[in-house]
Design a protein around this motif. Structure first.
Motif, short mmCIF file in Angstrom:
data_model
loop_
_atom_site.label_atom_id
_atom_site.label_comp_id
_atom_site.label_asym_id
_atom_site.label_seq_id
_atom_site.Cartn_x
_atom_site.Cartn_y
_atom_site.Cartn_z
N ALA A 143 0.86 -1.19 0.01
CA ALA A 143 -0.09 0.05 -0.13
C ALA A 143 0.93 1.27 0.09
CB ALA A 143 -0.84 -0.01 1.27
N THR A 144 1.95 1.18 0.85
CA THR A 144 2.88 2.30 0.86
C THR A 144 3.60 2.49 -0.53
OG1 THR A 144 3.33 1.90 3.00
CG2 THR A 144 4.80 3.28 1.90
N TYR A 145 3.96 1.48 -0.99
CA TYR A 145 4.47 1.59 -2.57
C TYR A 145 3.44 2.32 -3.59
CZ TYR A 145 6.39 0.18 -7.15
OH TYR A 145 6.94 0.06 -8.35
N ASP A 146 2.30 1.76 -3.47
CA ASP A 146 1.21 2.19 -4.45
C ASP A 146 1.14 3.50 -4.15
OD1 ASP A 146 1.10 -0.44 -5.27
OD2 ASP A 146 -0.77 -0.79 -4.09
N ALA A 147 0.94 4.21 -2.87
CA ALA A 147 0.83 5.73 -2.55
C ALA A 147 1.99 6.34 -3.07
CB ALA A 147 0.39 5.66 -1.32
N THR A 148 3.23 5.92 -2.80
CA THR A 148 4.29 6.67 -3.36
C THR A 148 4.51 6.84 -4.87
OG1 THR A 148 5.43 5.87 -1.43
CG2 THR A 148 6.67 6.67 -3.07
N THR A 149 4.01 5.67 -5.63
CA THR A 149 4.10 5.56 -7.15
C THR A 149 3.15 6.74 -7.66
OG1 THR A 149 4.63 3.31 -7.25
CG2 THR A 149 3.75 4.28 -8.97
N GLN A 150 2.07 6.78 -7.03
CA GLN A 150 0.90 7.79 -7.41
C GLN A 150 1.31 9.20 -7.07
OE1 GLN A 150 -2.98 7.10 -5.26
NE2 GLN A 150 -3.95 8.80 -6.33
N SER A 151 1.95 9.52 -5.98
CA SER A 151 2.62 10.69 -5.57
C SER A 151 3.64 10.90 -6.47
CB SER A 151 2.90 10.75 -4.38
OG SER A 151 3.67 11.87 -3.78
N ASN A 152 4.45 10.28 -7.02
CA ASN A 152 5.51 10.54 -7.91
C ASN A 152 4.81 10.79 -9.54
OD1 ASN A 152 7.58 9.77 -5.99
ND2 ASN A 152 7.74 7.94 -6.58
N ASP A 153 3.81 9.99 -9.66
CA ASP A 153 3.37 10.32 -10.98
C ASP A 153 2.72 11.73 -10.97
OD1 ASP A 153 3.87 7.79 -11.84
OD2 ASP A 153 2.23 6.93 -11.50
N GLN A 154 2.21 12.14 -9.87
CA GLN A 154 1.66 13.44 -9.66
C GLN A 154 2.64 14.57 -9.78
OE1 GLN A 154 -0.99 14.03 -6.59
NE2 GLN A 154 -1.50 16.13 -6.82
N PRO A 199 3.25 15.82 -1.39
CA PRO A 199 3.92 14.48 -1.55
C PRO A 199 4.31 13.89 -0.56
CG PRO A 199 5.24 16.76 -1.69
CD PRO A 199 3.73 16.79 -1.80
N MET A 200 4.48 12.55 -0.59
CA MET A 200 4.72 11.61 0.71
C MET A 200 6.22 12.07 1.23
SD MET A 200 2.91 7.91 0.11
CE MET A 200 3.42 7.68 1.63
N GLY A 201 6.40 12.10 2.52
CA GLY A 201 7.76 12.26 3.03
C GLY A 201 8.62 10.73 2.97
N THR A 202 9.68 10.73 3.24
CA THR A 202 10.45 9.49 3.23
C THR A 202 10.33 8.83 4.45
OG1 THR A 202 12.35 10.50 2.00
CG2 THR A 202 12.83 8.79 2.96
N GLY A 203 10.12 7.46 4.34
CA GLY A 203 9.87 6.78 5.48
C GLY A 203 8.32 6.71 5.72
#
Length: 232
Positions: A143-154, A199-203
């Motif tokens: 779930a964290t990977y999917d959210a990070t991918t979505q944030s990177n795409d945005q 954007p999501m922060g690291t960790g």
């Protein structure tokens, strides 16, 4: 044999001897009876004295018990009650043990199976918790990977938009700048309708959206997601 007595009577010698022996025996019998009576009176006197002494001792003991310290009687009552409670508890425990033994004797095979199952569950609970924590950590990490991918795409789309003149002008207008020949207007009272995701922060870890039975399993296996994405 007969002889003439001074009074002129004839008295037999054998008869006189018999009379004297009879008188002697009668006197002895009287003395013996007198002695027996004296002994009987002495014995009766001793018995009466012993009985009187016994009654006196009994009365003295009762008087001593009545005049004793009241706390001693209370302590003895409390001790007797405690002994009664202890005996009742021990009897109840023995009755419970006997009933348990009877139940085990009547259901020996089911009891053995249940004991084996409980022992296996206890032994396998720790490894099962570790296995479940690894599986749930995988769900949270996905779930964290999917959210990070979505944030990177945005963020990538925003960067691409800013690389164009139109995107630069839009960002400038958002920050209060106006172009040549334009007039800036400030509107107050409107809510910020921006839907841009931060954007999501690291960790940062995102908990996976799981069904109710997985949440129940989290409680059973004591799983809690931490900041690293693993369960504890």
């Amino acid at each position: 044999m007969e002889e003439d007595s001074p009074s002129g009577r004839h008295v037999g010698t054998g008869t006189a001897q018999r009379l004297r022996s009879n008188r002697t025996q009668s006197a002895n019998a009287c003395r013996r009876s007198s002695r027996r009576a004296a002994v009987s009176r002495a014995t009766a006197t001793r018995s009466v004295g012993a009985a009187s002494a016994s009654r006196t001792r009994t009365r003295s003991e009762r008087r001593a018990q009545r005049t004793a310290d009241p706390t001693t009687g209370v302590a003895s009552n409390v001790a007797s009650k405690a002994a009664g409670v202890a005996s009742g508890a021990s009897s109840a425990a023995s009755a419970t043990v006997s009933r348990a033994e009877g139940f085990v004797g009547a259901h020996r095979l089911p009891v053995i199976i249940a004991a084996v199952v409980i022992a296996m569950v206890v032994m396998l609970y720790g490894p099962a918790c570790n296995l479940y924590a690894a599986w749930r950590s995988g769900l949270d990490l996905q779930a964290t990977y999917d959210a990070t991918t979505q944030s990177n795409d945005q963020l990538t789309s925003e960067v691409d938009a800013l690389m164009t003149p139109e995107g630069v002008q839009d960002l400038a207008r958002e920050r209060g700048y106006v172009g040549e020949g334009e007039t800036g207007v400030v509107v107050e009272g409107l809510s910020d309708s921006s839907t841009d995701a931060a954007p999501m922060g690291t960790g940062t870890v995102v908990s996976a959206d799981v069904p109710w039975y997985v949440s129940a399993a989290d409680v059973i296996f004591r799983y809690h997601a931490d900041s690293s994405g693993s369960g504890n």
